[in-house]
Scaffold this motif. Structure first.
Motif, mmCIF file in Angstrom:
data_model
loop_
_atom_site.group_PDB
_atom_site.id
_atom_site.type_symbol
_atom_site.label_atom_id
_atom_site.label_comp_id
_atom_site.label_asym_id
_atom_site.label_seq_id
_atom_site.Cartn_x
_atom_site.Cartn_y
_atom_site.Cartn_z
ATOM 1 N N GLN A 1 35.837 19.693 -23.394
ATOM 2 C CA GLN A 1 35.812 21.061 -22.881
ATOM 3 C C GLN A 1 35.599 21.106 -21.371
ATOM 4 N N GLU A 2 35.151 19.998 -20.772
ATOM 5 C CA GLU A 2 34.909 19.977 -19.335
ATOM 6 C C GLU A 2 36.207 19.830 -18.529
ATOM 7 N N LEU A 3 37.240 19.325 -19.161
ATOM 8 C CA LEU A 3 38.489 19.059 -18.452
ATOM 9 C C LEU A 3 39.177 20.357 -18.044
ATOM 10 N N GLN A 4 39.525 20.463 -16.776
ATOM 11 C CA GLN A 4 40.300 21.588 -16.257
ATOM 12 C C GLN A 4 41.351 21.028 -15.306
ATOM 13 N N THR A 5 42.604 21.228 -15.619
ATOM 14 C CA THR A 5 43.682 20.672 -14.803
ATOM 15 C C THR A 5 44.334 21.747 -13.944
ATOM 16 N N ASN A 6 45.056 21.285 -12.915
ATOM 17 C CA ASN A 6 45.766 22.154 -11.975
ATOM 18 C C ASN A 6 44.848 23.224 -11.391
ATOM 19 N N MET A 7 43.717 22.765 -10.878
ATOM 20 C CA MET A 7 42.769 23.665 -10.241
ATOM 21 C C MET A 7 42.803 23.447 -8.725
ATOM 22 N N PRO A 8 42.694 24.534 -7.927
ATOM 23 C CA PRO A 8 42.786 24.408 -6.467
ATOM 24 C C PRO A 8 41.706 23.506 -5.869
ATOM 25 N N ARG A 9 40.544 23.394 -6.525
ATOM 26 C CA ARG A 9 39.444 22.616 -5.941
ATOM 27 C C ARG A 9 39.688 21.111 -5.977
ATOM 28 N N TYR A 10 40.657 20.667 -6.789
ATOM 29 C CA TYR A 10 40.943 19.242 -6.871
ATOM 30 C C TYR A 10 41.978 18.864 -5.817
ATOM 31 N N SER A 11 41.763 17.756 -5.147
ATOM 32 C CA SER A 11 42.696 17.284 -4.130
ATOM 33 C C SER A 11 43.520 16.125 -4.671
ATOM 34 N N LYS A 12 44.749 16.014 -4.184
ATOM 35 C CA LYS A 12 45.619 14.922 -4.589
ATOM 36 C C LYS A 12 45.068 13.590 -4.075
ATOM 37 N N GLY A 13 45.386 12.531 -4.789
ATOM 38 C CA GLY A 13 44.963 11.206 -4.370
ATOM 39 C C GLY A 13 43.607 10.789 -4.883
ATOM 40 N N SER A 14 42.939 11.658 -5.626
ATOM 41 C CA SER A 14 41.633 11.326 -6.185
ATOM 42 C C SER A 14 41.746 11.244 -7.706
ATOM 43 N N PHE A 15 40.670 10.808 -8.347
ATOM 44 C CA PHE A 15 40.625 10.874 -9.802
ATOM 45 C C PHE A 15 39.187 11.115 -10.245
ATOM 46 N N HIS A 16 39.026 11.675 -11.422
ATOM 47 C CA HIS A 16 37.717 12.071 -11.933
ATOM 48 C C HIS A 16 37.549 11.515 -13.345
ATOM 49 N N ASP A 17 36.485 10.750 -13.531
ATOM 50 C CA ASP A 17 36.253 10.068 -14.800
ATOM 51 C C ASP A 17 35.196 10.778 -15.636
ATOM 52 N N ARG A 18 35.351 10.636 -16.935
ATOM 53 C CA ARG A 18 34.304 11.010 -17.868
ATOM 54 C C ARG A 18 34.254 9.946 -18.957
ATOM 55 N N ALA B 1 53.788 18.597 -15.485
ATOM 56 C CA ALA B 1 55.123 18.857 -14.936
ATOM 57 C C ALA B 1 55.180 20.283 -14.415
ATOM 58 N N THR B 2 56.294 20.635 -13.756
ATOM 59 C CA THR B 2 56.471 21.984 -13.234
ATOM 60 C C THR B 2 56.331 23.017 -14.344
ATOM 61 N N ASN B 3 55.601 24.081 -14.052
ATOM 62 C CA ASN B 3 55.358 25.186 -14.979
ATOM 63 C C ASN B 3 54.421 24.832 -16.123
ATOM 64 N N VAL B 4 53.828 23.635 -16.085
ATOM 65 C CA VAL B 4 52.789 23.312 -17.060
ATOM 66 C C VAL B 4 51.475 23.837 -16.490
ATOM 67 N N GLY B 5 51.033 25.000 -16.989
ATOM 68 C CA GLY B 5 49.839 25.611 -16.434
ATOM 69 C C GLY B 5 48.599 24.773 -16.635
ATOM 70 N N SER B 6 48.547 23.984 -17.717
ATOM 71 C CA SER B 6 47.367 23.175 -17.969
ATOM 72 C C SER B 6 47.676 22.101 -18.997
ATOM 73 N N ILE B 7 46.849 21.052 -18.974
ATOM 74 C CA ILE B 7 46.824 20.033 -20.028
ATOM 75 C C ILE B 7 45.464 20.164 -20.686
ATOM 76 N N ARG B 8 45.436 20.371 -21.959
ATOM 77 C CA ARG B 8 44.176 20.593 -22.669
ATOM 78 C C ARG B 8 43.909 19.445 -23.631
ATOM 79 N N ILE B 9 42.665 18.931 -23.607
ATOM 80 C CA ILE B 9 42.205 17.935 -24.565
ATOM 81 C C ILE B 9 41.153 18.613 -25.429
ATOM 82 N N TYR B 10 41.373 18.664 -26.727
ATOM 83 C CA TYR B 10 40.528 19.476 -27.596
ATOM 84 C C TYR B 10 39.066 19.038 -27.607
ATOM 85 N N PHE B 11 38.811 17.743 -27.529
ATOM 86 C CA PHE B 11 37.427 17.272 -27.625
ATOM 87 C C PHE B 11 36.743 17.150 -26.264
#
Length: 365
Positions: free
Chosen positions: A296-313, A284-294
């Motif tokens: 460590q590769e997850l990084q949200t709200n990064m400029p390199r990611y484009s809308k309309g895509s998704f990334h699986d692990r 949501a607005t002003n949520v700088g990041s969503i962190r999942i403790y287990f």
């Protein structure tokens, strides 16, 4: 020197609270509606008691009211489009950085006390009640609870129940009367036993004797910002959807269809004792990041990611979570969506708008 330090940090705090007020003002602007008839009555009332109409240049307040009222009559679609064009991702990244600015010790208590008073934070539940302990706003938002302050039962987070029930026609309600596509929300599913006649909902179910249920929990700024595992389950897949970071306030959710599908989110899917299970953290607005403790590769709200895509692990060995185990955290507040398979006689012990806390039960079998 003292004055210089005070001015420097005062400007930082001003920016922090200004960013939050901007998001609140956007919500108010979207919800604003002034019917044309009401506008005419208000303009007529302004002229009441005056024998000779005054010119607009002699009535600056009336002119301002007129301009604001006319702008409020713009079609809702135009206002929603304007809101969606706001650079919410950039603003949220900036807010996330400001959250990490260390505050001087003498300034921490008055700032956090103001926030506690504004949003009704219960610091007696915090593992550390001393406000001087939290070096910045980010640490304060992500404060932990005392070990035994909540029972371990079902709810994954603090918050308010927006909606709950059975999933029908592969559509889920984000608020009453406004739905979004389950397939758009979770993304495509690979099932060997799928057929062209199967609905997306049916693809998720592992047993013909089960049904699919959902719960939407809204986290306000004053709520506990960590989320926990609501049950014992195995996580097979993490799917990250980069997207917008619009407000998830219920007032906004009523106007923007498929808001949860447009916003950035992290979907965790797997299985529990009754079949399919999924927990989604919606940004949501002003949520700088969503962190999942287990993860460590997850990084949200990064400029390199484009809308309309998704990334699986995929988790090859399946990540096993225990009931009540801490899973992750938000910066500020957001929404948790639970989707789970259960026997058809499962019933919720909830009502819309109910306040719920981590560990409280959601329903019974």
């Amino acid at each position: 020197m003292f004055i210089h330090v005070f001015e420097e940090h005062s400007s930082v705090i001003h920016v922090l609270f200004s960013a939050h007020l901007i998001s609140l003002n956007v919500v108010i602007a979207i919800r604003l509606q002034v019917p044309r008839l009401a506008l005419r009555r208000r303009l007529s009332a302004l002229k009441g008691g005056v024998s000779r109409p005054a010119t607009w240049r002699h009535r600056p307040i009336s002119f301002l009211c007129y301009i604001l009222s006319v702008s409020a009559l713009r079609p809702l679609a135009s206002r929603v489009t304007l809101y969606r064009s706001f650079p919410t991702r950039l603003l949220s990244r900036a807010w996330g950085r400001l959250n990490g600015v260390e505050l001087p010790t003498w300034l921490r208590k008055p700032i956090y006390s103001l926030y506690i008073w504004t949003f009704g934070v219960n610091m007696q539940e915090a593992a550390v009640e001393d406000l001087h302990h939290y070096r910045n706003l980010g640490e304060f938002f992500r404060r932990r609870l005392k070990p035994a302050v909540r029972p371990l039962c079902a709810s994954s987070s603090d918050g308010r129940i927006l909606h709950f029930g059975r999933v029908k026609n592969s559509e889920v309600e984000q608020v009453k009367g406004v739905t979004y596509s389950l397939e758009n929300f979770l993304g495509p599913q690979n099932r060997r036993d799928s057929s062209s006649s199967s609905s997306f909902r049916d693809l998720l179910l592992l047993s013909p004797d089960s049904d699919l249920f959902h719960v939407v929990v809204y986290l306000a700024p004053g709520d506990y910002h960590c989320f926990h595992s609501p049950t014992d389950w195995k996580v097979d897949l993490r799917r990250h959807f980069p997207g917008s970071l619009m407000s998830v306030n219920p007032g906004v959710a009523r106007w923007i269809k498929e808001l949860f599908c447009l916003n950035e989110r992290v979907v965790l899917t797997g299985q529990w004792q009754h079949g399919f299970f999924s927990l989604t953290a919606v940004g949501a607005t002003n949520v700088g990041s969503i962190r999942i403790y287990f993860d460590q590769e997850l990084q949200t709200n990064m400029p390199r990611y484009s809308k309309g895509s998704f990334h699986d692990r995929s988790y090859i060995t399946n990540k096993v979570l225990k009931k009540g185990e801490a899973m992750g955290e938000f910066n500020l507040g957001s929404t948790i969506v639970l989707l789970f398979e259960a026997p058809k006689d499962f019933s919720f012990n909830l009502h819309p708008g109910q306040r719920i806390r981590v560990g409280e039960g959601l329903g019974s079998l």
